[in-house]
Motif scaffolding. Structure first.
Motif, short mmCIF file in Angstrom:
data_model
loop_
_atom_site.label_atom_id
_atom_site.label_comp_id
_atom_site.label_asym_id
_atom_site.label_seq_id
_atom_site.Cartn_x
_atom_site.Cartn_y
_atom_site.Cartn_z
N THR A 1 -37.57 2.85 -105.37
CA THR A 1 -37.92 2.63 -103.97
C THR A 1 -37.11 1.49 -103.36
O THR A 1 -36.64 1.58 -102.23
N SER A 2 -36.95 0.42 -104.14
CA SER A 2 -36.21 -0.74 -103.63
C SER A 2 -35.68 -1.55 -104.80
O SER A 2 -36.08 -1.35 -105.96
N VAL A 3 -34.80 -2.48 -104.49
CA VAL A 3 -34.29 -3.42 -105.49
C VAL A 3 -35.38 -4.45 -105.76
O VAL A 3 -35.90 -5.08 -104.84
N VAL A 4 -35.74 -4.62 -107.04
CA VAL A 4 -36.81 -5.55 -107.37
C VAL A 4 -36.28 -6.90 -107.87
O VAL A 4 -37.02 -7.89 -107.87
N ALA A 5 -35.02 -6.95 -108.28
CA ALA A 5 -34.42 -8.22 -108.69
C ALA A 5 -32.91 -8.02 -108.76
O ALA A 5 -32.42 -6.93 -109.06
N SER A 6 -32.16 -9.10 -108.48
CA SER A 6 -30.71 -9.00 -108.54
C SER A 6 -30.10 -10.37 -108.80
O SER A 6 -30.72 -11.41 -108.55
N SER A 7 -28.87 -10.36 -109.30
CA SER A 7 -28.13 -11.58 -109.58
C SER A 7 -26.65 -11.31 -109.41
O SER A 7 -26.16 -10.27 -109.87
N SER A 8 -25.94 -12.22 -108.76
CA SER A 8 -24.49 -12.10 -108.61
C SER A 8 -23.85 -13.48 -108.74
O SER A 8 -24.30 -14.44 -108.11
N GLN A 9 -22.84 -13.57 -109.58
CA GLN A 9 -22.05 -14.79 -109.75
C GLN A 9 -20.58 -14.42 -109.70
O GLN A 9 -20.17 -13.42 -110.30
N VAL A 10 -19.79 -15.20 -109.01
CA VAL A 10 -18.36 -14.92 -108.89
C VAL A 10 -17.60 -15.85 -109.83
O VAL A 10 -17.57 -17.07 -109.63
#
Length: 217
Positions: free
Chosen positions: A21-30
């Motif tokens: 249904t939706s994104v429940v958690a996320s992480s992004s590092q460059v």
């Protein structure tokens, strides 16, 4: 459904969980040099944020590139390993498609990421969901005329403003967008491709041609 998405085809190390249904958690590092160090801790972090265990995952989707050889393999091998360990399907999606899906652009546009060697990985899109050309790798000056007048999404556009004057965000792909696109396609009955890398050219690292062979005495 609990879909784990990850991508290491660009300098971003990005992970997300989507429950259908939706994104429940996320992480992004460059960090273009630490994909191997950052990816698994990011998986642990999103699971902890969602309050879930790894064995709750029912499928994995991974960005298949195009991207530089080493970084791209980190994500693909991790996805394959998780799929085998959990006994769940692993799907591949073009990383450029994830960028296009997150773009706030109406009408035709292009996506371009940094391919190094003064080149970009790129493709054309009719809209954020519809790619109309195969991914390719070229020097910006060689494709500038064919993309003239089009917005260009991604880090490749920002790196070469003379060739791509109408640069648009996002700069790097997000696993959240990749997961949402995968869920949308699966819900529509589409069969997602297997996780096979889109390299488009040989790796930057090469075996020396004239190295000395040492043989036992």
């Amino acid at each position: 459904m609990l879909l784990l998405a990850l991508d290491t085809a660009t300098p971003a190390v990005t992970v997300a969980l989507h429950d259908g249904t939706s994104v429940v958690a996320s992480s992004s590092q460059v960090d273009a040099r630490r994909h191997g160090e950052l990816l698994l801790p990011a998986v642990d972090r999103v699971l902890a944020e969602a309050g879930l265990r790894l064995d709750a995952v029912t499928g994995v989707v991974v960005g298949a590139g195009p991207g530089p050889y080493t970084g791209l393999r980190v994500g693909l091998m991790t996805a394959d390993t998780l799929g085998l360990a959990l006994g769940v399907p692993v799907h591949g999606l073009c990383t450029l498609d994830g960028l296009a899906y997150a773009a706030d652009v109406e009408g035709p546009f292009a996506v371009a990421t940094d391919a190094r060697r003064k080149e970009v990985y790129w493709a054309r899109y009719a809209d954020p969901r519809t790619r109309v050309s195969e991914p390719a790798v070229d020097r910006p000056a060689e494709i500038a005329a064919s993309l003239a007048g089009l917005p260009v999404v991604g880090a490749g556009a920002l790196l070469y403003p003379d060739a791509f004057p109408d640069a648009r965000p996002p700069e790097h792909v997000s696993a959240a967008a990749l997961a949402a696109l995968a869920v949308e396609r699966l819900a529509a009955g589409a069969e997602l491709p297997p996780p096979r890398p889109l390299y488009l050219r040989r790796p930057d690292a090469q075996v020396p041609k004239n190295y000395k062979v040492v043989t036992p005495k």
